[in-house]
Design a protein around this motif. Structure first.
Motif, PDB file in Angstrom:
ATOM      1  N   GLU A 104      -6.008   1.770  -1.665  1.00  0.00           N
ATOM      2  CA  GLU A 104      -6.861   1.119  -1.107  1.00  0.00           C
ATOM      3  C   GLU A 104      -7.808  -0.323  -1.540  1.00  0.00           C
ATOM      4  O   GLU A 104      -8.203   0.258  -1.796  1.00  0.00           O
ATOM      5  N   TRP A 105      -6.593  -1.184  -1.829  1.00  0.00           N
ATOM      6  CA  TRP A 105      -7.450  -2.060  -2.101  1.00  0.00           C
ATOM      7  C   TRP A 105      -7.978  -2.249  -3.306  1.00  0.00           C
ATOM      8  O   TRP A 105      -7.752  -1.168  -4.793  1.00  0.00           O
ATOM      9  N   PHE A 152      -7.020   7.791   4.589  1.00  0.00           N
ATOM     10  CA  PHE A 152      -7.082   6.605   5.946  1.00  0.00           C
ATOM     11  C   PHE A 152      -6.367   7.828   7.014  1.00  0.00           C
ATOM     12  O   PHE A 152      -5.538   7.776   8.371  1.00  0.00           O
ATOM     13  N   HIS A 203       0.795  -9.686   4.706  1.00  0.00           N
ATOM     14  CA  HIS A 203      -0.515  -8.409   4.745  1.00  0.00           C
ATOM     15  C   HIS A 203      -0.939  -8.886   3.223  1.00  0.00           C
ATOM     16  O   HIS A 203      -0.589  -7.813   2.608  1.00  0.00           O
ATOM     17  N   PHE A 204      -2.020  -9.314   2.946  1.00  0.00           N
ATOM     18  CA  PHE A 204      -2.369  -9.542   1.916  1.00  0.00           C
ATOM     19  C   PHE A 204      -1.827 -10.418   0.784  1.00  0.00           C
ATOM     20  O   PHE A 204      -2.507 -10.412  -0.855  1.00  0.00           O
ATOM     21  N   GLU A 223      -5.209  -2.037  14.126  1.00  0.00           N
ATOM     22  CA  GLU A 223      -5.793  -1.159  13.147  1.00  0.00           C
ATOM     23  C   GLU A 223      -6.466  -0.203  13.932  1.00  0.00           C
ATOM     24  O   GLU A 223      -7.498  -1.659  14.465  1.00  0.00           O
ATOM     25  N   TRP A 249      -4.197   3.200  11.887  1.00  0.00           N
ATOM     26  CA  TRP A 249      -4.497   2.675  10.075  1.00  0.00           C
ATOM     27  C   TRP A 249      -4.677   3.926   9.880  1.00  0.00           C
ATOM     28  O   TRP A 249      -6.130   4.504  10.136  1.00  0.00           O
ATOM     29  N   GLN A 263       1.210  -1.063  -0.368  1.00  0.00           N
ATOM     30  CA  GLN A 263      -0.179   0.107  -0.209  1.00  0.00           C
ATOM     31  C   GLN A 263       0.899   1.249   0.120  1.00  0.00           C
ATOM     32  O   GLN A 263       0.107   1.932  -0.702  1.00  0.00           O
ATOM     33  N   ASN A 306      -1.721 -11.127   8.252  1.00  0.00           N
ATOM     34  CA  ASN A 306      -2.541  -9.796   8.348  1.00  0.00           C
ATOM     35  C   ASN A 306      -4.285 -10.258   8.045  1.00  0.00           C
ATOM     36  O   ASN A 306      -3.913 -10.666   7.023  1.00  0.00           O
ATOM     37  N   GLU A 307      -5.306 -10.375   8.668  1.00  0.00           N
ATOM     38  CA  GLU A 307      -6.026 -10.387   8.428  1.00  0.00           C
ATOM     39  C   GLU A 307      -6.505 -11.705   7.561  1.00  0.00           C
ATOM     40  O   GLU A 307      -7.070 -11.197   6.494  1.00  0.00           O
ATOM     41  N   TYR A 330     -12.792  -2.063  13.289  1.00  0.00           N
ATOM     42  CA  TYR A 330     -12.998  -0.688  11.564  1.00  0.00           C
ATOM     43  C   TYR A 330     -14.541  -0.013  12.211  1.00  0.00           C
ATOM     44  O   TYR A 330     -14.824   0.749  11.830  1.00  0.00           O
ATOM     45  N   ASN A 387      -7.505  -5.537  14.727  1.00  0.00           N
ATOM     46  CA  ASN A 387      -8.395  -4.639  13.523  1.00  0.00           C
ATOM     47  C   ASN A 387      -9.551  -4.419  13.786  1.00  0.00           C
ATOM     48  O   ASN A 387     -10.069  -4.892  13.485  1.00  0.00           O
ATOM     49  N   TRP A 438     -18.907   2.958   6.104  1.00  0.00           N
ATOM     50  CA  TRP A 438     -18.781   2.006   7.207  1.00  0.00           C
ATOM     51  C   TRP A 438     -19.130   3.168   7.883  1.00  0.00           C
ATOM     52  O   TRP A 438     -19.269   4.431   8.322  1.00  0.00           O
TER      53      TRP A 438
HETATM   54  O1  IFM Z   1      -6.062  -1.057   3.737  1.00  0.00           O
HETATM   55  C1  IFM Z   1      -6.342  -1.549   5.030  1.00  0.00           C
HETATM   56  C2  IFM Z   1      -5.519  -2.661   5.596  1.00  0.00           C
HETATM   57  O2  IFM Z   1      -4.329  -3.477   4.738  1.00  0.00           O
HETATM   58  C3  IFM Z   1      -5.992  -4.104   6.421  1.00  0.00           C
HETATM   59  N1  IFM Z   1      -7.207  -3.831   7.149  1.00  0.00           N
HETATM   60  C4  IFM Z   1      -8.239  -2.577   7.005  1.00  0.00           C
HETATM   61  C5  IFM Z   1      -7.559  -1.667   6.905  1.00  0.00           C
HETATM   62  C6  IFM Z   1      -8.986  -0.222   5.641  1.00  0.00           C
HETATM   63  O3  IFM Z   1      -9.460  -0.825   4.356  1.00  0.00           O
END
Ligand code: IFM
Length: 438
Positions: free
Chosen positions: A385-386, A394, A116-117, A340, A378, A22, A160-161, A284, A282, A315
């Motif tokens: 942002e993906w 953010f 991380h993804f 996060e 974060w 990112q 991560n996640e 949100y 994490n 969100w």
């Molecule tokens: O940007 C992402 C991050 O890579 C993983 N957690 C959520 C963030 C916001 O969507």
């Protein structure tokens, strides 16, 4: 609130979080391929140079120090380190080592995520997560990374996640590798748990004692129709699968997911028992779940039932759910790190209030016995942002995506005041003393 509930102890860590793809720029991996295949919301979007953190890391460490951070979360990019299967790039490993040493020298504790993804481009073709070969592949990658972590006293995050990777990439087909297959999702989940264990073994072999966990995306789930028993059942099963199944496996060695019609599994993984030192959260938002009478049986919505206005990404801004989620982690009996928490706030005015209300929940949870050790915002910077590309913001620092200039948002002064003062104050209190705001 008592005085204690407004005060953060001296050893509480305030930090910032990022991830390699990112922010770094210039990375060729599965996401770069996904972008070229036109799979983002806006099909011509590319991450490309990202925000050039790869070259501007010194400046970015300075920005983190300037907001009072004492920890900086980064991830190592597997695709840089192992661009071809079995060929490890010594220069990339050296470059990461150099960056982490510089970070530490600036007084920032490294928080290092290994995954991380993103994946190297060969990964989904040769060793995808639903095959056992994925565990060996991840083990080999972590073995190559372990020496560069020596002497850093880093907080380590294997994955991560993972549930986002699995739901998005294996069940919904929205993220790489783009499968939509329940049994593959469950096989991949089990392999990710095993991969975490393999990573732990490799890290311990080189580093001895480690402080290792995962970062789990945790949502506060609630029934869409308070009167509907099947919405309540969806929340019970969904919250367990999404928020807890992974950590439960790392704590007890038992993996259990029950999502009727979608994906279910039960596995004993004894080596996973007691395999993390902390729970990484994490947080949100809150999500409303509704049972549907046909596939996919569940609908998921962010709603603004309290009239606060959704965040810019759509969100719900729901700090109360953060408190609930933190209290739920008590069941594990382990320290908790908020790895996060943040808001997409394109105008920059809401973020200080978001921080205030979420940090209030951290203090309340601590007062109720949740051992929260640190809070990583974060993100330090606006970044890629993906699937959403370049729209969301953010960052504590606003980034001009043309010039890459970083500029503080109003949240920088607020974050600094709380992180340095160790006391939770209202943003209005800071606005009343203009000298405190830089
Ligand atoms: O940007 C992402 C991050 O890579 C993983 N957690 C959520 C963030 C916001 O969507």
């Amino acid at each position: 609130m008592s005085a204690d509930e407004k005060t953060f102890p001296r050893d509480f860590t305030f930090g910032v979080a990022t991830s390699a793809y990112q922010v770094e720029g210039g990375i060729e991996n599965d996401w770069a391929e996904w972008e070229r295949a036109g799979r983002l919301k806006e099909p011509h979007t590319r991450c490309g140079r990202a925000v050039d953190h790869w070259n501007r890391y010194e400046e970015d460490y300075g920005l983190a120090v300037d907001v009072g951070a004492s920890a900086f979360r980064v991830s190592l990019e597997w695709a840089r380190i192992e661009p071809e299967r079995g060929r490890f790039d010594g220069a990339a490993l050296e470059a990461y080592r150099e960056r982490l040493l510089r970070m530490k020298a600036r007084g920032l504790r490294p928080v290092v995520t290994l995954h991380h993804f993103t994946h190297p481009t060969w990964f989904h073709r040769e060793t995808p997560w639903h095959t056992p070969a994925s565990v060996d592949a991840f083990r080999a990658y972590v073995r190559a990374c372990a020496p560069l972590l020596k002497g850093l006293e880093a907080l380590l995050i294997s994955l991560n996640e993972p549930m986002v990777v699995l739901l998005g990439g294996y069940l919904q087909g929205l993220l790489p590798p783009g499968f939509a297959d329940g049994p593959k999702t469950m096989a991949a989940l089990e392999n990710m748990v095993r991969a975490h264990v393999a990573a732990r073994e490799e890290l311990q072999a080189v580093l001895g004692r480690v402080e290792l966990g995962i970062s789990q995306n945790m949502l506060c789930f609630t029934p869409d129709r308070w009167w509907h028993p099947l919405d309540h059942a969806a929340v019970r099963l969904g919250a367990h699968a999404y928020n807890h199944a992974f950590h439960e496996a790392l704590v007890t060695g038992k993996l259990r997911v029950t999502m009727p019609g979608l994906a279910s599994t039960r596995a004993e993984i004894p080596q996973a028992r007691g395999s993390c030192e902390f729970i990484g959260v994490n947080y949100y938002s809150r999500a409303h779940l509704r049972f549907l009478p046909r596939y996919p049986f569940l609908a998921f919505q962010f709603r603004d039932r309290l009239g606060r206005g959704l965040t810019d990404i759509g969100w719900e801004d729901y700090p109360e759910g953060f408190g609930e989620i933190l209290r739920e982690t008590k069941r594990y009996g382990l320290p908790v790190w908020v790895t996060e928490n943040g808001i997409d706030d394109r105008g920059g005015q809401r973020r200080p209030h978001f921080l205030h209300r979420h940090l209030e929940q951290v203090l309340a949870a601590r007062a109720q016995g949740v051992d929260v050790r640190g809070y990583l915002y974060w993100s330090l910077l606006d970044n890629f942002e993906w699937l959403e590309g370049w729209g969301p913001r953010f960052g504590l620092y606003h980034v001009d995506f043309d010039t890459l200039e970083r500029r503080p948002t109003p949240a920088c002064a607020y974050f600094r005041a709380v992180a340095q003062g160790r006391r939770l104050i209202a943003p209005e209190a800071l606005e009343a003393q203009p000298s405190a705001a830089r």
